[in-house]
Design a protein around this motif. Structure first.
Motif, PDB file in Angstrom:
ATOM      1  N   ALA A  21       3.788 -41.722   4.990  1.00 14.74           N
ATOM      2  CA  ALA A  21       2.926 -41.100   3.981  1.00 14.74           C
ATOM      3  C   ALA A  21       1.454 -41.440   4.177  1.00 14.74           C
ATOM      4  O   ALA A  21       0.583 -40.618   3.888  1.00 14.74           O
ATOM      5  N   ILE A  22       1.156 -42.635   4.667  1.00 13.00           N
ATOM      6  CA  ILE A  22      -0.249 -43.032   4.782  1.00 13.00           C
ATOM      7  C   ILE A  22      -0.827 -42.818   6.176  1.00 13.00           C
ATOM      8  O   ILE A  22      -2.048 -42.735   6.330  1.00 13.00           O
ATOM      9  N   ALA A  23       0.038 -42.699   7.194  1.00 14.71           N
ATOM     10  CA  ALA A  23      -0.463 -42.721   8.570  1.00 14.71           C
ATOM     11  C   ALA A  23      -0.231 -41.436   9.349  1.00 14.71           C
ATOM     12  O   ALA A  23      -0.665 -41.343  10.502  1.00 14.71           O
ATOM     13  N   THR A  24       0.441 -40.440   8.757  1.00 16.85           N
ATOM     14  CA  THR A  24       0.645 -39.170   9.453  1.00 16.85           C
ATOM     15  C   THR A  24      -0.006 -38.048   8.658  1.00 16.85           C
ATOM     16  O   THR A  24      -0.136 -38.129   7.433  1.00 16.85           O
ATOM     17  N   ARG A  25      -0.385 -37.004   9.348  1.00 12.53           N
ATOM     18  CA  ARG A  25      -1.065 -35.883   8.693  1.00 12.53           C
ATOM     19  C   ARG A  25      -0.173 -35.222   7.648  1.00 12.53           C
ATOM     20  O   ARG A  25      -0.614 -34.953   6.527  1.00 12.53           O
ATOM     21  N   GLU A  26       1.101 -34.982   8.000  1.00 13.95           N
ATOM     22  CA  GLU A  26       1.997 -34.314   7.058  1.00 13.95           C
ATOM     23  C   GLU A  26       2.374 -35.220   5.892  1.00 13.95           C
ATOM     24  O   GLU A  26       2.752 -34.734   4.822  1.00 13.95           O
ATOM     25  N   GLY A  27       2.255 -36.532   6.071  1.00 15.67           N
ATOM     26  CA  GLY A  27       2.480 -37.451   4.965  1.00 15.67           C
ATOM     27  C   GLY A  27       1.267 -37.552   4.057  1.00 15.67           C
ATOM     28  O   GLY A  27       1.383 -37.487   2.831  1.00 15.67           O
ATOM     29  N   MET A  33      -5.492 -36.055   1.221  1.00 21.15           N
ATOM     30  CA  MET A  33      -6.097 -34.827   1.719  1.00 21.15           C
ATOM     31  C   MET A  33      -6.058 -34.878   3.236  1.00 21.15           C
ATOM     32  O   MET A  33      -5.845 -35.933   3.836  1.00 21.15           O
ATOM     33  N   THR A  34      -6.248 -33.739   3.851  1.00 17.46           N
ATOM     34  CA  THR A  34      -6.314 -33.672   5.306  1.00 17.46           C
ATOM     35  C   THR A  34      -7.553 -32.893   5.692  1.00 17.46           C
ATOM     36  O   THR A  34      -8.108 -32.133   4.900  1.00 17.46           O
ATOM     37  N   PHE A  35      -7.990 -33.097   6.928  1.00 15.72           N
ATOM     38  CA  PHE A  35      -9.191 -32.436   7.425  1.00 15.72           C
ATOM     39  C   PHE A  35      -8.847 -31.664   8.688  1.00 15.72           C
ATOM     40  O   PHE A  35      -8.104 -32.150   9.542  1.00 15.72           O
ATOM     41  N   ASP A  36      -9.403 -30.446   8.814  1.00 16.17           N
ATOM     42  CA  ASP A  36      -9.232 -29.700  10.056  1.00 16.17           C
ATOM     43  C   ASP A  36      -9.914 -30.418  11.209  1.00 16.17           C
ATOM     44  O   ASP A  36      -9.454 -30.400  12.345  1.00 16.17           O
ATOM     45  N   GLU A  37     -11.031 -31.059  10.896  1.00 14.71           N
ATOM     46  CA  GLU A  37     -11.740 -31.880  11.863  1.00 14.71           C
ATOM     47  C   GLU A  37     -12.100 -33.191  11.191  1.00 14.71           C
ATOM     48  O   GLU A  37     -12.254 -33.260   9.973  1.00 14.71           O
ATOM     49  N   ALA A  38     -12.236 -34.249  11.972  1.00 12.82           N
ATOM     50  CA  ALA A  38     -12.598 -35.539  11.400  1.00 12.82           C
ATOM     51  C   ALA A  38     -13.985 -35.458  10.785  1.00 12.82           C
ATOM     52  O   ALA A  38     -14.889 -34.826  11.335  1.00 12.82           O
ATOM     53  N   PRO A  39     -14.184 -36.070   9.602  1.00 19.21           N
ATOM     54  CA  PRO A  39     -15.521 -36.099   9.010  1.00 19.21           C
ATOM     55  C   PRO A  39     -16.522 -36.752   9.949  1.00 19.21           C
ATOM     56  O   PRO A  39     -16.158 -37.552  10.813  1.00 19.21           O
ATOM     57  N   ASP A  40     -17.802 -36.414   9.770  1.00 15.49           N
ATOM     58  CA  ASP A  40     -18.833 -36.932  10.659  1.00 15.49           C
ATOM     59  C   ASP A  40     -18.879 -38.451  10.687  1.00 15.49           C
ATOM     60  O   ASP A  40     -19.246 -39.055  11.689  1.00 15.49           O
ATOM     61  N   ASP A  41     -18.518 -39.098   9.553  1.00 13.78           N
ATOM     62  CA  ASP A  41     -18.626 -40.553   9.481  1.00 13.78           C
ATOM     63  C   ASP A  41     -17.299 -41.253   9.763  1.00 13.78           C
ATOM     64  O   ASP A  41     -17.133 -42.430   9.484  1.00 13.78           O
ATOM     65  N   ALA A  42     -16.318 -40.521  10.335  1.00 11.13           N
ATOM     66  CA  ALA A  42     -14.983 -41.093  10.526  1.00 11.13           C
ATOM     67  C   ALA A  42     -14.736 -41.562  11.951  1.00 11.13           C
ATOM     68  O   ALA A  42     -13.606 -41.735  12.370  1.00 11.13           O
ATOM     69  N   ALA A  43     -15.795 -41.784  12.704  1.00 10.89           N
ATOM     70  CA  ALA A  43     -15.642 -42.115  14.113  1.00 10.89           C
ATOM     71  C   ALA A  43     -15.573 -43.614  14.372  1.00 10.89           C
ATOM     72  O   ALA A  43     -15.675 -44.058  15.505  1.00 10.89           O
ATOM     73  N   GLY A  44     -15.401 -44.421  13.341  1.00  9.59           N
ATOM     74  CA  GLY A  44     -15.425 -45.865  13.516  1.00  9.59           C
ATOM     75  C   GLY A  44     -14.205 -46.424  14.199  1.00  9.59           C
ATOM     76  O   GLY A  44     -14.259 -47.470  14.829  1.00  9.59           O
ATOM     77  N   GLY A  45     -13.052 -45.773  14.069  1.00 11.71           N
ATOM     78  CA  GLY A  45     -11.862 -46.234  14.754  1.00 11.71           C
ATOM     79  C   GLY A  45     -10.712 -46.521  13.815  1.00 11.71           C
ATOM     80  O   GLY A  45     -10.875 -46.643  12.602  1.00 11.71           O
ATOM     81  N   ILE A  46      -9.518 -46.620  14.403  1.00 12.27           N
ATOM     82  CA  ILE A  46      -8.290 -46.868  13.660  1.00 12.27           C
ATOM     83  C   ILE A  46      -7.527 -47.985  14.351  1.00 12.27           C
ATOM     84  O   ILE A  46      -7.395 -47.997  15.580  1.00 12.27           O
ATOM     85  N   HIS A 201      -3.653 -29.076  -4.070  1.00 10.86           N
ATOM     86  CA  HIS A 201      -2.249 -28.668  -4.128  1.00 10.86           C
ATOM     87  C   HIS A 201      -1.526 -29.279  -2.933  1.00 10.86           C
ATOM     88  O   HIS A 201      -1.816 -28.957  -1.783  1.00 10.86           O
ATOM     89  N   HIS A 202      -0.569 -30.171  -3.207  1.00  5.66           N
ATOM     90  CA  HIS A 202       0.194 -30.862  -2.169  1.00  5.66           C
ATOM     91  C   HIS A 202       1.574 -30.216  -2.097  1.00  5.66           C
ATOM     92  O   HIS A 202       2.463 -30.523  -2.896  1.00  5.66           O
ATOM     93  N   GLU A 203       1.758 -29.311  -1.146  1.00 10.09           N
ATOM     94  CA  GLU A 203       2.942 -28.452  -1.099  1.00 10.09           C
ATOM     95  C   GLU A 203       3.948 -28.939  -0.056  1.00 10.09           C
ATOM     96  O   GLU A 203       3.600 -29.139   1.110  1.00 10.09           O
ATOM     97  N   THR A 204       5.212 -29.111  -0.476  1.00 10.89           N
ATOM     98  CA  THR A 204       6.265 -29.498   0.457  1.00 10.89           C
ATOM     99  C   THR A 204       7.163 -28.323   0.825  1.00 10.89           C
ATOM    100  O   THR A 204       8.121 -28.497   1.580  1.00 10.89           O
ATOM    101  N   GLY A 205       6.864 -27.141   0.290  1.00 10.85           N
ATOM    102  CA  GLY A 205       7.622 -25.942   0.631  1.00 10.85           C
ATOM    103  C   GLY A 205       6.754 -24.972   1.406  1.00 10.85           C
ATOM    104  O   GLY A 205       6.005 -25.357   2.299  1.00 10.85           O
TER     105      GLY A 205
END
Length: 222
Positions: A21-27, A33-46, A201-205
């Motif tokens: 739920a916390i580490a995958t896009r579909e979770g 929320m999800t992003f089509d592209e990473a936000p500009d300030d999200a390049a710090g690393g994981i 809206h968080h849709e599972t169908g």
């Protein structure tokens, strides 16, 4: 100015389920929320240590999730959001951000409880701009219209929405949560931020047409 927000949340799922739920896009789409592209300030690393620890760094801030197993197939999530806030914000930023995280973690628990293991799609729609949003009132007219259209529901009430029937699982000032058979729907009243009301809206169908449905309905509320 430095800040730090800490939370400890009991979750009705195993560490492996929480990790999805916390580490995958579909979770993440099931509660955040999800992003089509990473936000500009999200390049710090994981940094990842599945299913126990996830750290995300972006700009001058970092978010850390630590997941520990608990009894009966449940988990405890320990969360830290820390860093440096923008100079033009004071302590109210910490309060608003912490409140936002509390709402997200409530939705995370609901997602894990009612839709375990189901991949989700996140859809967001906004109401049209209106003059009272620009004026930063306590609540916008659109928000009042939305509540009236849903018969001013309280927690536990059943409601009819444009995407089908549901039950109110959360209502606090400026926020309304509804659970349908396949989704978690969250209304965010954002006029104090100078932003239009939004529906997450968080849709599972089947998510086909959901954005258009909400956009049309919100336009009618304006």
């Amino acid at each position: 100015m430095n800040f730090e927000i800490r939370r400890e949340i009991a979750l009705p799922a195993t560490p492996e389920e929480v990790w999805r739920a916390i580490a995958t896009r579909e979770g993440q789409a099931g509660w955040f929320m999800t992003f089509d592209e990473a936000p500009d300030d999200a390049a710090g690393g994981i940094t990842e240590d599945p299913p126990h620890r996830l750290e995300q760094r972006f700009g001058t801030q970092a978010i850390e999730y630590v997941v520990e197993a608990a009894s009966g197939g449940t988990s405890v999530l320990r969360f830290v959001h820390s860093g440096i806030r923008e100079a033009d914000w004071g302590d109210e930023w910490d309060t608003m951000t912490a409140f936002g995280w509390d709402l997200y973690f409530f939705t995370l628990a609901e997602y894990l409880r009612h839709f375990p293991g189901r991949p989700a799609v996140y859809v967001e729609a906004e109401a049209p701009p209106s003059p009272d949003v620009a004026a930063h009132p306590p609540t916008s007219q659109v928000w009042r219209n939305v509540l009236a259209a849903l018969d001013d529901p309280q927690e536990g009430d059943r409601v009819e929405t444009p995407v089908g029937p549901g039950v109110v699982d959360r209502r606090v000032e400026g926020y309304l949560g509804i659970r349908t058979d396949t989704a978690l729907v969250r209304f965010h009243e954002r006029s104090l931020l100078g932003m239009c009301l939004a529906v997450g809206h968080h849709e599972t169908g089947d998510a086909t047409g959901i954005k258009d449905t909400w956009t049309t309905w919100l336009k009618a509320m304006a």
